[in-house]
Motif scaffolding. Structure first.
Motif: not given
Length: 377
Positions: A72-77, A201-204
């Motif tokens: 999720e962090l990599q997607y946001r980046s 994990g992404s949703a949390l």
């Protein structure tokens, strides 16, 4: 965000790596070799069963949740920098698969990196989709896990003899190559369960699991309550015997992992930065997670296998309480050594050796938002 909340993912990841090794070390310590997992551990002490139950799947599930948070962090980046997604992430997944394959062939029969790589390709596409699509995909994957776990539970506990495990390293490599159908069969469960936990994990993270506001605190309390249910289910399955192994590993363990994801950040906030060298070492392991995961298994192989120090064969002649103590001491020594070495490494590098290798293989990011790409020719 406070320093405690910023360090929480690294602490959790470090605990997950140490706990995963607490499961793997029993595989290395069994003189019958890794095939003993399918026949069931035997000849041990009641304390062995307790220790294996505490570690079995819980920390691996936690590691899987954290992998989803990382995605999720990599997607946001990528979105923030205007980079096409999944784009280069697919190359990262390919490298991870190759690393996992080498780890499997050369070191350890029950590698998880290959399963992570396969699941991450699907989740990389899903993470940017609507909530309805993500929930539907997670539900389908979860239903498949329930179906397989139910079938395994109805089939009963494994049994039967265990073929002799090769004494030489080359023989073990050959065994892994010829026995890939046996040793990689767990991917049938690892991949769909990883899809569920990656998406969770992404949703949390999106829901603010590490946030310092009241909503984040409520979410963490809720996760801790889920973990308590997982602990109860673990106790019940342990009392039920080996036939309930799959339920414990694939259903109870993720609940416990969710509880840890809620409990550990809350404890870190209460500690107000205390923890000293132990916390520093756990954080270092978390920041070099892949290197420590592979490195710990390499060390265990050298210590326990016949082509190394042959500790597994020696322990087979030792009484159960002493054998258990030796296995626990080896685990403590390897985890402590990992923390010391990782801390020393990070004083001169910003990531672990395998993590740095992955970055090097991927090459520099030439995205439009990077300074190098926007510099005038």
């Amino acid at each position: 965000m406070s320093a405690d909340r910023l360090s929480a993912p690294d602490v959790l990841r470090g605990l997950a790596i140490a706990g995963t090794f607490a499961t793997n070390i029993w595989v290395f310590a069994d003189p019958r070799g890794p095939a003993a997992v399918f026949a069931g551990f035997d000849g041990g002490w009641w304390a062995d069963t307790v220790l294996r139950t505490v570690a079995n799947g819980k920390f691996l599930a936690l590691l899987t949740l954290l992998f989803g948070i990382g995605m999720e962090l990599q997607y946001r980046s990528a979105v923030r920098r205007g980079v096409r997604w999944p784009g280069r992430y697919l190359a990262r997944a390919g490298i991870l698969f190759v690393e996992g394959l080498l780890h499997y062939v050369l070191v350890f029969e029950f590698d998880v990196l290959m399963g992570y790589a396969i699941a991450s390709v699907l989740v990389a596409w899903l993470v940017g989709r609507s909530a309805a699509v993500r929930v539907a995909a997670g539900s389908l994957a979860g239903a498949f896990v329930l179906l397989v776990v139910g079938a395994l539970t109805l089939a009963g506990a494994p049994g039967g003899g265990v073929p002799a495990y090769p004494a030489t390293w080359s023989g073990q490599v050959g065994e892994r190559l010829t026995g890939m159908g046996l040793y990689r069969i767990e991917l049938v469960l690892i991949v769909p369960s990883a899809v569920v936990l990656f998406l969770l994990g992404s949703a949390l993270l999106r829901a603010g699991v590490f946030a310092g506001d009241a909503a984040g605190a409520r979410l963490r309390r809720g996760l801790t309550a889920v973990g308590a249910v997982g602990v109860l289910l673990t106790v019940l399955t342990a009392l039920g015997g080996p036939a309930w192994f799959a339920v414990e590993r694939y259903l109870a363990a993720p609940l416990v992992a969710a509880g840890l994801l809620g409990l550990v950040p809350a404890l870190l906030l209460r500690s107000r930065g205390r923890g000293g060298r132990v916390r520093h070492g756990v954080v270092a392991i978390g920041r070099t997670a892949m290197s420590c995961y592979v490195g710990q298994n390499v060390v265990a192989a050298v210590l326990f296998h016949a082509w190394g120090l042959g500790l597994a064969g020696t322990l087979a002649t030792v009484a159960a309480p002493a054998r258990t103590a030796v296995v626990v001491l080896v685990w403590v020594a390897v985890v402590a050594g990992s923390g010391i070495i990782a801390s020393a490494w990070l004083r001169h590098h910003d990531r672990g050796p395998l993590e740095a290798l992955t970055r090097r293989l991927l090459g520099r990011d030439r995205s439009p938002a990077s300074p190098r790409a926007t510099r005038s020719p």
